[in-house]
Design a protein around this motif. Structure first.
Motif, PDB file in Angstrom:
ATOM      1  N   UNK A 284       0.838  -1.198   0.000  1.00 31.95           N
ATOM      2  CA  UNK A 284       0.000   0.000   0.000  1.00 31.95           C
ATOM      3  C   UNK A 284       0.876   1.251   0.000  1.00 31.95           C
ATOM      4  N   UNK A 285       1.921   1.217   0.843  1.00 34.97           N
ATOM      5  CA  UNK A 285       2.794   2.394   0.986  1.00 34.97           C
ATOM      6  C   UNK A 285       3.461   2.726  -0.354  1.00 34.97           C
ATOM      7  N   UNK A 286       3.981   1.699  -1.003  1.00 32.43           N
ATOM      8  CA  UNK A 286       4.650   1.919  -2.285  1.00 32.43           C
ATOM      9  C   UNK A 286       3.658   2.424  -3.337  1.00 32.43           C
ATOM     10  N   UNK A 287       2.470   1.855  -3.329  1.00 36.20           N
ATOM     11  CA  UNK A 287       1.455   2.263  -4.313  1.00 36.20           C
ATOM     12  C   UNK A 287       1.108   3.732  -4.141  1.00 36.20           C
ATOM     13  N   UNK A 441      -3.088  -0.418   5.692  1.00 29.93           N
ATOM     14  CA  UNK A 441      -3.266  -0.075   7.105  1.00 29.93           C
ATOM     15  C   UNK A 441      -4.463  -0.852   7.663  1.00 29.93           C
ATOM     16  N   UNK A 442      -4.336  -1.292   8.907  1.00 36.69           N
ATOM     17  CA  UNK A 442      -5.448  -2.016   9.534  1.00 36.69           C
ATOM     18  C   UNK A 442      -6.594  -1.065   9.846  1.00 36.69           C
ATOM     19  N   UNK A 443      -6.196   0.147  10.275  1.00 38.54           N
ATOM     20  CA  UNK A 443      -7.192   1.101  10.768  1.00 38.54           C
ATOM     21  C   UNK A 443      -6.999   2.430  10.058  1.00 38.54           C
ATOM     22  N   UNK A 444      -8.064   3.179   9.944  1.00 37.47           N
ATOM     23  CA  UNK A 444      -7.886   4.554   9.460  1.00 37.47           C
ATOM     24  C   UNK A 444      -8.661   5.491  10.378  1.00 37.47           C
ATOM     25  N   UNK A 464       1.617  -9.854  12.088  1.00 38.88           N
ATOM     26  CA  UNK A 464       2.198 -10.271  13.368  1.00 38.88           C
ATOM     27  C   UNK A 464       3.215  -9.241  13.886  1.00 38.88           C
ATOM     28  N   UNK A 465       4.084  -8.790  12.990  1.00 35.80           N
ATOM     29  CA  UNK A 465       5.173  -7.922  13.428  1.00 35.80           C
ATOM     30  C   UNK A 465       4.708  -6.531  13.861  1.00 35.80           C
ATOM     31  N   UNK A 466       3.458  -6.181  13.528  1.00 37.41           N
ATOM     32  CA  UNK A 466       2.961  -4.853  13.904  1.00 37.41           C
ATOM     33  C   UNK A 466       2.043  -4.883  15.113  1.00 37.41           C
ATOM     34  N   UNK A 477      -0.238   0.052  12.377  1.00 37.02           N
ATOM     35  CA  UNK A 477      -0.403  -1.398  12.207  1.00 37.02           C
ATOM     36  C   UNK A 477      -0.883  -1.722  10.794  1.00 37.02           C
ATOM     37  N   UNK A 478      -0.142  -2.604  10.146  1.00 38.29           N
ATOM     38  CA  UNK A 478      -0.562  -3.047   8.814  1.00 38.29           C
ATOM     39  C   UNK A 478      -1.405  -4.322   8.936  1.00 38.29           C
ATOM     40  N   UNK A 479      -2.247  -4.537   7.934  1.00 41.13           N
ATOM     41  CA  UNK A 479      -3.171  -5.674   7.975  1.00 41.13           C
ATOM     42  C   UNK A 479      -2.755  -6.734   6.970  1.00 41.13           C
ATOM     43  N   UNK A 480      -3.159  -7.971   7.253  1.00 39.77           N
ATOM     44  CA  UNK A 480      -2.988  -9.037   6.260  1.00 39.77           C
ATOM     45  C   UNK A 480      -4.141  -8.948   5.268  1.00 39.77           C
ATOM     46  N   UNK A 481      -4.187  -7.820   4.588  1.00 36.97           N
ATOM     47  CA  UNK A 481      -5.259  -7.581   3.624  1.00 36.97           C
ATOM     48  C   UNK A 481      -4.632  -7.386   2.254  1.00 36.97           C
TER      49      UNK A 481
END
Lengths: 600, 600
Positions: A284-287, A441-444, A464-466, A477-481
């Motif tokens: 997401x960040x790169x995009x 991102x998991x949350x906004x 897991x790492x976040x 926190x990033x999501x497994x999405x």
């Protein structure tokens, strides 16, 4: 007067008749595309869903009665014709599959006459869409629309056989569901047996498919109708179709693997396009940083470039203020557009303002190396040079800059990039560029709610790492999405779900939910999770959008048999409509009078 | 505490592990069916959707940490186990596919713990259905229910591939439709954008599929969700699923042909049953006369016998009055039931009364040839002899008679025949007897409406040879309609549709409709018919009932993942439910207060 077809059997569809059958007798049935009498010979183009076949009537061959019927034929009459296949007498028509043959009619029955249609049944219709939608049953006769509807059928057939082969079980989930107040607006269905209570039509089978994983079905799929009562944007439908799946005992890579093979199969078998596997993945960040969008269109470059560092000490207040407020300055290089007229540049500035930009700064680099710029006067020469160098600006290029909060800069430049590409004709519909976007991102943060909200839904698994940041810095926190994006359109998305109660509790806490409120809304799912829930993950595609892109159409209405228009009404059936008072009485509801409405 | 499965990959489902893999390392994941510690060895039955696999834990093999985890296992824990496949140490379990092997565990992760389920997860559950439906996600873990749901998936997969091979195009039709006041009760959906107006959920895609024929799609199918807001009888659901199809340029035989091949394929491939083709056909008249039903169960005989002629001159007033009033006297022979106790016969009489009979006359023929009869005293000896002879009565038989209007006699004896067969255990679920019922009446008289109404729907084609009676004697006109009946259950039905405007007008006239009213209700279909409508016909199956019979279940709830109960509520999700005032306000509707209701 319509004749019966009793005793007749169609032997072939129109384009099943071919030049290996010369001399054979065939019976074909269909619609008259056109009919003309040329020197005592009547030429009829007969149309069915397979295509067009030419039939000729000569009185010597078909007799007086059939000839008289043939003389009466007009467009859209439905006929059954028996005749002999012959080599075409006139010039071969290269545009038709049956262009080198014709059928010499022996007999004809007029199965149905037809009024003159309100618009011609032809490809690339120029008739206004509203009129075509009113007479959708006629519009659906047009070969281009038939091609789309048949393509859609081919897609669903292939999806289903692929999914079955992969061990997915098709399970139908209910459409008369429980309403939950959060999320998009539900369509409600009043209950007659329980007055004052309502069902909701599902926005997706999300909760049911997770329950099915709890129930041990392991791999579920469904091509499911979903409903959202939204204020309709350009290309939304109140009801739409998802290819929906969920898998147990898997992680991100398993879901991506099966879906890449599905997409490759679909694109190859339906439209002959090779999808290069594995499909590129991008965070997401790169995009956002490269394309200003979480659904980047990779058919062209024109990537965003962060010039904050280069301009951070300049005197241009627009840049300066944005940076001081914690924002950024970024640009795109519209290569070769340095000679764009001022009027067109102004239009781009207006376009950017439509996305919330306060303005748009630009540098046009002339072929001779001189520059014209909206902000050069505020910049030192070396600053300008550094900026152009950072942007990789060459003579003939047009550099465009936005300065604001980074999110807004992304939105503006992401949209601008597409707009310019569109103007330059870079958006080729027959080029298919896929990309997986991961690590959302998991949350906004929601300004409106004054709290974080789930970017996907509250059951999305954090990486897991976040996990360590979920209390201290939830936004990190990033999501497994993951979303699958095709040519700048999100065609599908999904996530690994939370199956651990402690993580689920953390998630609700981050969302500002008490567990009581969580149970109130998601009670039966959370209860199910108490009895042994496997790790699971899933994905859903928007079928309408997927087929639209495959069919190279601009609107999902062109791949839906009976679509609704923007105000969610159907121009053909005139739904929605008023109903009998008795029906409302039985349901125990009444319509609030307009007077009451105006009090709001 | 749930562990993550990160880094682990399932290598096999439980029953994919077999005795060719001895010595191999496998990773299996699933639910603990049961777990027991026997002399320091922990035996775990691991369950997934494929079946059960035995895993054993010995501390020497798996180490102390895994052994400690294994000791904690309880039913329905979700685990991932890695171990080595071995020949089973103990006795081979013939009941399991994996009965001759076991897995020697090396490692275990507890992916999710589980509370003790409210009822045991086991086949042939004796738990009350209501409790199982509340915890449907647990009920759905039971192997028999899993078998049903997977069978349903196999059926739909096969239907779809068959239909695609036969040139049918899958087309999705809308579910937010126009409400029409006639017919069964619609579920309504209030429109927010058009306050005071409503969509209706479709009772079937009937009109849309006929429109698609007008549009030239030639062969359409859909597995479609349909809705009827009925007072729920024993085995109805507010939403149900149809296998729906429509074909152009066909007559009755074409529809029957494709469907016979479909049924044969389904029954062979799903449950290994050979369907003898062609399937027997029976006219409606014959079905009523022989079986008292238009959905005859052909798994047993006990056919109806018309004895009107035999008893027409007798002195038994019940028979006499019925015949004089234009009715008939008919009987069935419950062979070998002559010794049925009086109490059971009385129960049959009560049963018959439940179907509207005033009584039930009987003759029990004893083994010695003497007879006991409720009406012998009114009969001459030779009349009794003639009656018994006509009924083919033998010593040991029980003859039962009903006398009334023929329609009632059919209903009573048709139901009685099934009741007796059921008592005698003649309704074998693994025997499949199909029959097509044809030549239905086009119209039936409605006392309530004081006019004829369509037995199927107003677009059903009359038989050509009966058209002459449509004005003079409408009740005599037979329709080109057909039902497919399996073991006394109508699993599907359809008809050839009217495509000629003159016949359609006659039909509306027979129904007492003005053309204005017809347009009011069916306007867009009738309009479509003006522009060239092909001859067409179709059929729809009730998928739920079809799968129920294939799975040998008694209720469609056993083949639906998330069914509703009789009052149309879902015990699991508690739908329908109350909604927020804001939702109703947005829709412009309000709930009529109970006070207002009591005024009715």
């Amino acid at each position: 007067m319509a004749e019966s077809m009793q005793g007749l059997h169609r032997s072939h569809r129109c384009t099943e008749v071919n030049n290996t059958m010369i001399g054979n007798t065939v019976t074909v049935m269909g619609w008259v595309q056109k009919s003309r009498n040329k020197g005592g010979i009547i030429f009829v183009d007969l149309r069915d869903r397979s295509g067009i076949l030419q039939v000729i009537f000569e009185e010597a061959n078909c007799g007086a009665e059939s000839f008289a019927k043939a003389e009466k034929l007009r467009s859209e009459f439905v006929v059954a014709i028996t005749g002999e296949v012959a080599k075409r007498g006139g010039a071969v028509n290269e545009n038709l599959a049956t262009g080198d043959i014709e059928v010499i009619a022996k007999d004809i029955r007029i199965l149905a006459e037809a009024d003159t249609p309100p618009f011609p049944i032809e490809e690339n219709s120029k008739t206004k869409e509203d009129l075509r939608l009113k007479y959708r049953y006629l519009d659906l006769r047009r070969p281009d629309l038939q091609k789309n509807i048949m393509m859609r059928s081919k897609v669903t057939t292939l999806v289903r056989s692929f999914m079955a082969d992969e061990g997915f079980i098709e399970i139908e989930t209910p459409t008369l569901c429980k309403s939950t107040p959060e999320g998009a607006r539900d369509y409600l269905v009043p209950s007659r047996i329980h007055p004052g209570e309502f069902y909701a039509l599902p926005q997706s089978p999300q909760i049911y498919k997770q329950l099915l994983m709890c129930s041990g079905y392991d791999r579920y799929f469904q091509i499911a109708r979903c409903y959202r009562d939204e204020d309709l944007r350009a290309d939304r439908q109140p009801e739409f179709t998802q290819i929906d799946m969920e898998l147990s005992f898997v992680d991100v890579d398993d879901v991506i693997d099966v879906n890449e093979r599905l997409l490759a199969k679909l694109f190859k078998e339906v439209i002959g396009v090779d999808v290069q596997l594995p499909i590129q993945r991008m965070t997401y960040k790169e995009a956002m940083e490269r394309f200003g969008s979480d659904k980047p269109d990779l058919r062209f470059g024109m990537e965003l470039c962060d010039v904050t560092d280069v301009v951070k000490d300049c005197e241009f207040v627009v840049f300066k203020n944005a940076i001081e407020a914690g924002g950024s300055v970024r640009g795109i290089n519209a290569e070769g557009q340095g000679a764009m007229p001022r009027k067109k540049i102004d239009a781009l500035v207006d376009f950017a303002k439509g996305y919330g930009a306060k303005g748009l700064a630009y540098i046009a680099i002339h072929e001779d190396g001189t520059m014209k710029s909206s902000f050069a006067k505020f910049m030192k020469d070396e600053e300008m040079q550094a900026l152009v160098a950072k942007m990789n600006g060459k003579p003939g290029d047009l550099l465009l800059f936005a300065a604001d909060k980074s999110k807004l800069v992304y939105d503006v430049l992401g949209a601008l990039r597409l707009e310019i590409a569109n103007q330059l004709g870079l958006l080729k519909k027959d080029e298919y560029r896929f990309v997986w976007i991961t690590e959302f991102p998991l949350l906004e943060w929601s300004e409106e709610l004054g709290r974080y909200q789930a970017m996907h839904h509250p059951f999305t698994m954090p990486m897991e790492e976040d996990l360590q940041y979920i209390e201290s810095d939830p936004g990190r926190v990033r999501a497994k999405a993951y979303d699958i994006v095709l040519n700048g359109t999100e065609i599908g998305g999904g996530s690994v779900r939370i199956h651990q109660d402690d993580i689920q509790e953390m998630m609700f806490k981050a969302l500002g939910f008490t567990m009581e409120r969580a149970y109130d809304q998601f009670g039966f799912l959370l209860n199910a999770f108490k009895y042994g829930v496997p790790p699971h993950a899933g994905l859903a595609y928007g079928l309408d959008r997927l087929v639209m892109l495959m069919a190279q159409e601009d609107s999902i209405r062109d791949v839906i048999a009976f679509p609704k228009v923007k105000d969610a009404s159907c121009l053909m059936s005139e739904a929605p409509n008023t109903v009998d008072a008795k029906q409302l009485e039985e349901l125990g509801i009444s319509i609030v009078k307009p007077e009451a409405e105006t009090e709001e």
